[in-house]
Design a protein around this motif. Structure first.
Motif, PDB file in Angstrom:
ATOM      1  N   ARG A  92       0.840  -1.194   0.000  1.00  0.00           N
ATOM      2  CA  ARG A  92       0.000   0.000   0.000  1.00  0.00           C
ATOM      3  C   ARG A  92       0.876   1.245   0.000  1.00  0.00           C
ATOM      4  O   ARG A  92       1.965   1.272   0.534  1.00  0.00           O
ATOM      5  CB  ARG A  92      -0.898   0.021   1.246  1.00  0.00           C
ATOM      6  N   SER A  93       0.392   2.303  -0.624  1.00  0.00           N
ATOM      7  CA  SER A  93       1.133   3.559  -0.652  1.00  0.00           C
ATOM      8  C   SER A  93       1.287   4.105   0.753  1.00  0.00           C
ATOM      9  O   SER A  93       0.352   4.082   1.547  1.00  0.00           O
ATOM     10  CB  SER A  93       0.401   4.575  -1.525  1.00  0.00           C
ATOM     11  N   ARG A  94       2.472   4.594   1.049  1.00  0.00           N
ATOM     12  CA  ARG A  94       2.722   5.122   2.388  1.00  0.00           C
ATOM     13  C   ARG A  94       2.244   6.566   2.527  1.00  0.00           C
ATOM     14  O   ARG A  94       2.268   7.140   3.589  1.00  0.00           O
ATOM     15  CB  ARG A  94       4.231   5.053   2.675  1.00  0.00           C
ATOM     16  N   SER A  95       1.860   7.183   1.416  1.00  0.00           N
ATOM     17  CA  SER A  95       1.463   8.583   1.474  1.00  0.00           C
ATOM     18  C   SER A  95       0.203   8.818   0.667  1.00  0.00           C
ATOM     19  O   SER A  95       0.033   8.254  -0.408  1.00  0.00           O
ATOM     20  CB  SER A  95       2.599   9.461   0.934  1.00  0.00           C
ATOM     21  N   LYS A  96      -0.670   9.628   1.191  1.00  0.00           N
ATOM     22  CA  LYS A  96      -1.887  10.000   0.474  1.00  0.00           C
ATOM     23  C   LYS A  96      -1.809  11.450   0.002  1.00  0.00           C
ATOM     24  O   LYS A  96      -2.822  12.052  -0.323  1.00  0.00           O
ATOM     25  CB  LYS A  96      -3.098   9.798   1.384  1.00  0.00           C
ATOM     26  N   GLY A  97      -0.621  11.983  -0.010  1.00  0.00           N
ATOM     27  CA  GLY A  97      -0.456  13.361  -0.441  1.00  0.00           C
ATOM     28  C   GLY A  97      -0.520  14.321   0.721  1.00  0.00           C
ATOM     29  O   GLY A  97      -0.566  13.927   1.891  1.00  0.00           O
ATOM     30  N   TRP A  98      -0.514  15.594   0.387  1.00  0.00           N
ATOM     31  CA  TRP A  98      -0.519  16.630   1.414  1.00  0.00           C
ATOM     32  C   TRP A  98      -1.532  17.701   1.012  1.00  0.00           C
ATOM     33  O   TRP A  98      -1.404  18.342  -0.015  1.00  0.00           O
ATOM     34  CB  TRP A  98       0.869  17.248   1.551  1.00  0.00           C
ATOM     35  N   GLU A  99      -2.547  17.848   1.831  1.00  0.00           N
ATOM     36  CA  GLU A  99      -3.551  18.884   1.591  1.00  0.00           C
ATOM     37  C   GLU A  99      -2.882  20.253   1.698  1.00  0.00           C
ATOM     38  O   GLU A  99      -2.049  20.457   2.582  1.00  0.00           O
ATOM     39  CB  GLU A  99      -4.661  18.747   2.644  1.00  0.00           C
ATOM     40  N   PRO A 100      -3.086  21.193   0.789  1.00  0.00           N
ATOM     41  CA  PRO A 100      -4.161  21.275  -0.211  1.00  0.00           C
ATOM     42  C   PRO A 100      -3.767  20.822  -1.622  1.00  0.00           C
ATOM     43  O   PRO A 100      -4.428  21.184  -2.578  1.00  0.00           O
ATOM     44  CB  PRO A 100      -4.456  22.777  -0.218  1.00  0.00           C
ATOM     45  N   PHE A 101      -2.672  20.047  -1.752  1.00  0.00           N
ATOM     46  CA  PHE A 101      -2.177  19.689  -3.084  1.00  0.00           C
ATOM     47  C   PHE A 101      -2.630  18.316  -3.553  1.00  0.00           C
ATOM     48  O   PHE A 101      -2.289  17.905  -4.654  1.00  0.00           O
ATOM     49  CB  PHE A 101      -0.642  19.737  -3.086  1.00  0.00           C
ATOM     50  N   ASN A 102      -3.391  17.584  -2.738  1.00  0.00           N
ATOM     51  CA  ASN A 102      -3.751  16.223  -3.097  1.00  0.00           C
ATOM     52  C   ASN A 102      -5.184  16.092  -3.617  1.00  0.00           C
ATOM     53  O   ASN A 102      -5.714  14.994  -3.727  1.00  0.00           O
ATOM     54  CB  ASN A 102      -3.562  15.289  -1.901  1.00  0.00           C
ATOM     55  N   GLY A 103      -5.818  17.225  -3.943  1.00  0.00           N
ATOM     56  CA  GLY A 103      -7.171  17.189  -4.487  1.00  0.00           C
ATOM     57  C   GLY A 103      -7.155  17.041  -6.000  1.00  0.00           C
ATOM     58  O   GLY A 103      -6.108  16.847  -6.627  1.00  0.00           O
ATOM     59  N   VAL A 104      -8.336  17.146  -6.604  1.00  0.00           N
ATOM     60  CA  VAL A 104      -8.439  16.996  -8.062  1.00  0.00           C
ATOM     61  C   VAL A 104      -7.701  18.124  -8.790  1.00  0.00           C
ATOM     62  O   VAL A 104      -7.267  17.949  -9.931  1.00  0.00           O
ATOM     63  CB  VAL A 104      -9.919  16.968  -8.507  1.00  0.00           C
ATOM     64  N   ASP A 105      -7.553  19.275  -8.126  1.00  0.00           N
ATOM     65  CA  ASP A 105      -6.840  20.400  -8.729  1.00  0.00           C
ATOM     66  C   ASP A 105      -5.420  20.533  -8.184  1.00  0.00           C
ATOM     67  O   ASP A 105      -4.803  21.593  -8.283  1.00  0.00           O
ATOM     68  CB  ASP A 105      -7.606  21.707  -8.493  1.00  0.00           C
ATOM     69  N   GLY A 106      -4.891  19.443  -7.622  1.00  0.00           N
ATOM     70  CA  GLY A 106      -3.566  19.481  -7.009  1.00  0.00           C
ATOM     71  C   GLY A 106      -2.462  19.846  -7.977  1.00  0.00           C
ATOM     72  O   GLY A 106      -1.585  20.662  -7.664  1.00  0.00           O
ATOM     73  N   THR A 107      -2.519  19.261  -9.178  1.00  0.00           N
ATOM     74  CA  THR A 107      -1.480  19.549 -10.173  1.00  0.00           C
ATOM     75  C   THR A 107      -1.496  21.021 -10.567  1.00  0.00           C
ATOM     76  O   THR A 107      -0.451  21.655 -10.728  1.00  0.00           O
ATOM     77  CB  THR A 107      -1.681  18.666 -11.420  1.00  0.00           C
ATOM     78  N   SER A 108      -2.690  21.574 -10.714  1.00  0.00           N
ATOM     79  CA  SER A 108      -2.804  22.996 -11.063  1.00  0.00           C
ATOM     80  C   SER A 108      -2.271  23.883  -9.949  1.00  0.00           C
ATOM     81  O   SER A 108      -1.618  24.903 -10.207  1.00  0.00           O
ATOM     82  CB  SER A 108      -4.269  23.349 -11.349  1.00  0.00           C
ATOM     83  N   LYS A 109      -2.534  23.503  -8.696  1.00  0.00           N
ATOM     84  CA  LYS A 109      -2.040  24.295  -7.567  1.00  0.00           C
ATOM     85  C   LYS A 109      -0.518  24.256  -7.487  1.00  0.00           C
ATOM     86  O   LYS A 109       0.124  25.259  -7.156  1.00  0.00           O
ATOM     87  CB  LYS A 109      -2.649  23.794  -6.256  1.00  0.00           C
ATOM     88  N   LEU A 110       0.059  23.110  -7.808  1.00  0.00           N
ATOM     89  CA  LEU A 110       1.514  23.021  -7.837  1.00  0.00           C
ATOM     90  C   LEU A 110       2.078  23.919  -8.929  1.00  0.00           C
ATOM     91  O   LEU A 110       3.122  24.550  -8.763  1.00  0.00           O
ATOM     92  CB  LEU A 110       1.949  21.570  -8.064  1.00  0.00           C
ATOM     93  N   GLY A 111       1.372  23.975 -10.058  1.00  0.00           N
ATOM     94  CA  GLY A 111       1.780  24.879 -11.133  1.00  0.00           C
ATOM     95  C   GLY A 111       1.672  26.335 -10.713  1.00  0.00           C
ATOM     96  O   GLY A 111       2.522  27.166 -11.065  1.00  0.00           O
ATOM     97  N   GLU A 112       0.630  26.652  -9.932  1.00  0.00           N
ATOM     98  CA  GLU A 112       0.452  28.029  -9.455  1.00  0.00           C
ATOM     99  C   GLU A 112       1.550  28.414  -8.469  1.00  0.00           C
ATOM    100  O   GLU A 112       2.004  29.568  -8.441  1.00  0.00           O
ATOM    101  CB  GLU A 112      -0.918  28.168  -8.799  1.00  0.00           C
ATOM    102  N   ILE A 113       1.985  27.458  -7.647  1.00  0.00           N
ATOM    103  CA  ILE A 113       3.095  27.701  -6.718  1.00  0.00           C
ATOM    104  C   ILE A 113       4.362  28.049  -7.502  1.00  0.00           C
ATOM    105  O   ILE A 113       5.090  28.993  -7.176  1.00  0.00           O
ATOM    106  CB  ILE A 113       3.340  26.461  -5.837  1.00  0.00           C
ATOM    107  N   ASP A 114       4.611  27.282  -8.567  1.00  0.00           N
ATOM    108  CA  ASP A 114       5.796  27.535  -9.393  1.00  0.00           C
ATOM    109  C   ASP A 114       5.732  28.908 -10.044  1.00  0.00           C
ATOM    110  O   ASP A 114       6.717  29.654 -10.062  1.00  0.00           O
ATOM    111  CB  ASP A 114       5.917  26.463 -10.485  1.00  0.00           C
ATOM    112  N   VAL A 115       4.561  29.242 -10.612  1.00  0.00           N
ATOM    113  CA  VAL A 115       4.455  30.510 -11.323  1.00  0.00           C
ATOM    114  C   VAL A 115       4.506  31.687 -10.350  1.00  0.00           C
ATOM    115  O   VAL A 115       5.012  32.754 -10.698  1.00  0.00           O
ATOM    116  CB  VAL A 115       3.168  30.559 -12.176  1.00  0.00           C
ATOM    117  N   ALA A 116       4.033  31.511  -9.119  1.00  0.00           N
ATOM    118  CA  ALA A 116       4.119  32.574  -8.115  1.00  0.00           C
ATOM    119  C   ALA A 116       5.583  32.872  -7.802  1.00  0.00           C
ATOM    120  O   ALA A 116       5.995  34.040  -7.741  1.00  0.00           O
ATOM    121  CB  ALA A 116       3.385  32.163  -6.844  1.00  0.00           C
ATOM    122  N   PHE A 117       6.368  31.809  -7.625  1.00  0.00           N
ATOM    123  CA  PHE A 117       7.797  31.988  -7.370  1.00  0.00           C
ATOM    124  C   PHE A 117       8.473  32.698  -8.537  1.00  0.00           C
ATOM    125  O   PHE A 117       9.186  33.686  -8.363  1.00  0.00           O
ATOM    126  CB  PHE A 117       8.442  30.618  -7.135  1.00  0.00           C
TER     127      PHE A 117
END
Length: 526
Positions: A92-117
């Motif tokens: 079984r996976s040891r991680s279920k992700g980290w809120e708020p990045f593990n939702g259906v829009d998680g990939t987009s939020k990670l992209g927004e973090i990058d673009v903010a930087f």
């Protein structure tokens, strides 16, 4: 040199201490080695502190259909494979992700973090360039490194403080981006101050390996401590750049004048080749004697700077800045998304772990090291910066296409094609941000005022950094439609980058033809 002159000149305290212990000063060559080493380590630390977000993406936003397995591939725990959930011998996976990045829009939020930087980085670059030409470069660079280290580490502290609000991570990245913008204009200005134009492409091509070394070391640092919690993947690189800032404060002379040598970019110095160490030492002694009599306040804190508009009018600045926009769009998409792409793509029918993907992605930067050196050497030989940069960008198109089409065949094929793509993608990026920026920052139209170095570097790299922000942002959205769309965007970007240099390429080829014709004419007359 007297203590009073040391204070006025802004001599670094570490160098002053070594000078007092040795009882004599270093030669010009030794100072250049020190400057190369200190700035190399400094910008290695800058890039190392940018890599953690790409390494932890798959931990913050894991693919729920894939899980880790215990088999190891192909050598120990460096590369660990993954298999699809539901197949045999799967844990079984040891991680279920980290809120708020593990939702259906998680990939987009990670992209927004990058673009903010990157957005804050690019906007801060224009201001940082002008400040770098106005303030003491050593203190300015130190402040940027220490501040970067603090806010990179604070992002990682979100793990230990159990922070799950998006704005916290967004703000940490934005402030870190502002501090990071101090780095590139400062280190390029320092190198430009110490080295004349002779063999600048090769020297800066080798020196620019710090970008790839920083990416590699950042990936390895972040991946090595990932098992203890993703927060450590930010804290360790943050501590690295913090300590690097202290080293800069102690040992970096921003200008040759700070330690009593003439600047190679002055009009007198440009009239001939760079003087030998002995001649420079004689000049230094003469300068020191004059200073002890008059104590004039010259050096890194008194030179006048040029404005942004004046710097933009220097021939070649705008075309290279626009080219770098698309060049960095391509390069930074690989920087931020390659580990994620590798973890989401079957290579030889098997999926990699997050740690393995981070380790494997470093080979892209190994190719980039050779690309930067090759581009610098070629541009020196041909005396054609634009032609070299454009040729590399055009060659990057088939390299990326082959990587997308055939990189999944096997790990060996993936490595070869990845390093080839890294060579052609990072080559022009390295050339433009180093030798080209330094050339234009000491352009003849400036009449010897090297205080335009940081400003020109900031204009070119700041414009490029807007593209660097746009690439990862678009990738966050396009990757949801499939990776083919991402690679099409990258190839279009590379083609546009080459196209923007067309006028400069034509000019360089015309000048080369004229030189050859003139040479043949002289031989026939002889």
């Amino acid at each position: 040199m007297s203590r009073g002159v040391d204070t006025i000149r802004g001599s670094p305290p570490g160098i002053s201490l070594i000078r007092s212990i040795r009882g004599r000063d270093w030669s010009l060559k030794t100072y250049r080695y020190v400057v190369l080493f200190v700035t190399f380590v400094a910008y290695t630390a800058y890039h190392a502190s940018r890599k953690p977000s790409s390494i932890v993406k798959s931990v913050l936003d894991p693919d729920p259909t894939r899980n880790l397995v215990v088999n190891q591939w192909p050598m120990g725990d460096v590369f660990v494979k993954r298999e699809l959930a539901g197949s045999g011998n799967v844990s079984r996976s040891r991680s279920k992700g980290w809120e708020p990045f593990n939702g259906v829009d998680g990939t987009s939020k990670l992209g927004e973090i990058d673009v903010a930087f990157l957005a804050c980085y690019s906007m801060g670059m224009y201001v940082a360039g002008h400040l770098g030409d106005t303030l003491d470069l050593r203190l300015f660079l130190t402040t940027g490194m220490v501040g970067s280290g603090i806010f990179v580490a604070l992002f990682g502290m979100g793990y230990f403080w159990n922070v799950h609000v998006f704005w916290f991570y967004l703000v940490m990245q934005m402030v870190a981006g502002l501090f990071q913008s101090t780095g590139w204009p400062s280190v390029v200005a320092v190198i430009g101050n110490w080295f004349g134009k002779r063999k600048r492409g090769l020297i800066m091509g080798i020196w620019n390996a710090h970008t790839s070394v920083g990416n590699i070391s950042g990936s390895l640092m972040a991946a090595s401590v990932l098992q203890y919690g993703w927060g450590w993947s930010f804290i360790v690189p943050g501590a690295f750049i913090f300590l690097g800032g202290i080293m800069v404060y102690l040992f970096l002379p921003a200008y040759p004048e700070d330690v009593g040598f003439p600047c190679p970019n002055d009009a007198a110095a440009n009239s001939a080749d760079v003087p030998r160490d002995e001649e420079a030492q004689i000049q230094k002694e003469a300068i020191t004697e004059a200073e002890e009599k008059t104590v004039p306040q010259v050096g890194s804190v008194t030179r006048k700077s040029v404005g942004l508009l004046e710097a933009c009018l220097i021939p070649g600045v705008i075309p290279f800045a626009l080219c770098l926009f698309f060049s960095k769009l391509v390069a930074y998409t690989f920087l931020y998304w390659l580990p994620f792409y590798l973890s989401q793509t079957a290579i030889g029918g098997e999926y990699m772990s997050v740690k393995s993907a981070g380790n494997l992605s470093t080979l892209f930067d190994v190719g980039g090291i050779f690309g930067g050196i090759l581009a610098g050497y070629t541009s020196d030989k041909l005396r054609a910066r634009a032609t070299t940069a454009a040729s590399f960008m055009y060659a990057a198109i088939p390299a990326m296409l082959l990587y997308r089409l055939y990189g999944s065949i096997s790990q060996t094929v993936n490595i070869i094609l990845m390093m080839t793509a890294g060579l052609f993608v990072n080559g022009p990026y390295a050339l433009i941000t180093t030798a080209v920026s330094a050339d234009l920052g000491t352009h003849s139209s400036l009449k010897g005022d090297s205080r335009a170095l940081a400003t020109v570097t900031a204009i070119i790299d700041g414009t490029g950094s807007i593209g660097a922000a746009l690439g990862p942002l678009l990738t966050g959205f396009l990757s949801t439609k499939g990776w083919d769309a991402v690679f099409v965007m990258l190839m279009v970007g590379a083609f546009t980058a080459g196209l923007l240099l067309s006028r400069l390429v034509i000019t360089e080829l015309s000048e080369r033809t004229q030189r050859r014709t003139s040479s043949l004419g002289q031989q026939s007359l002889g």
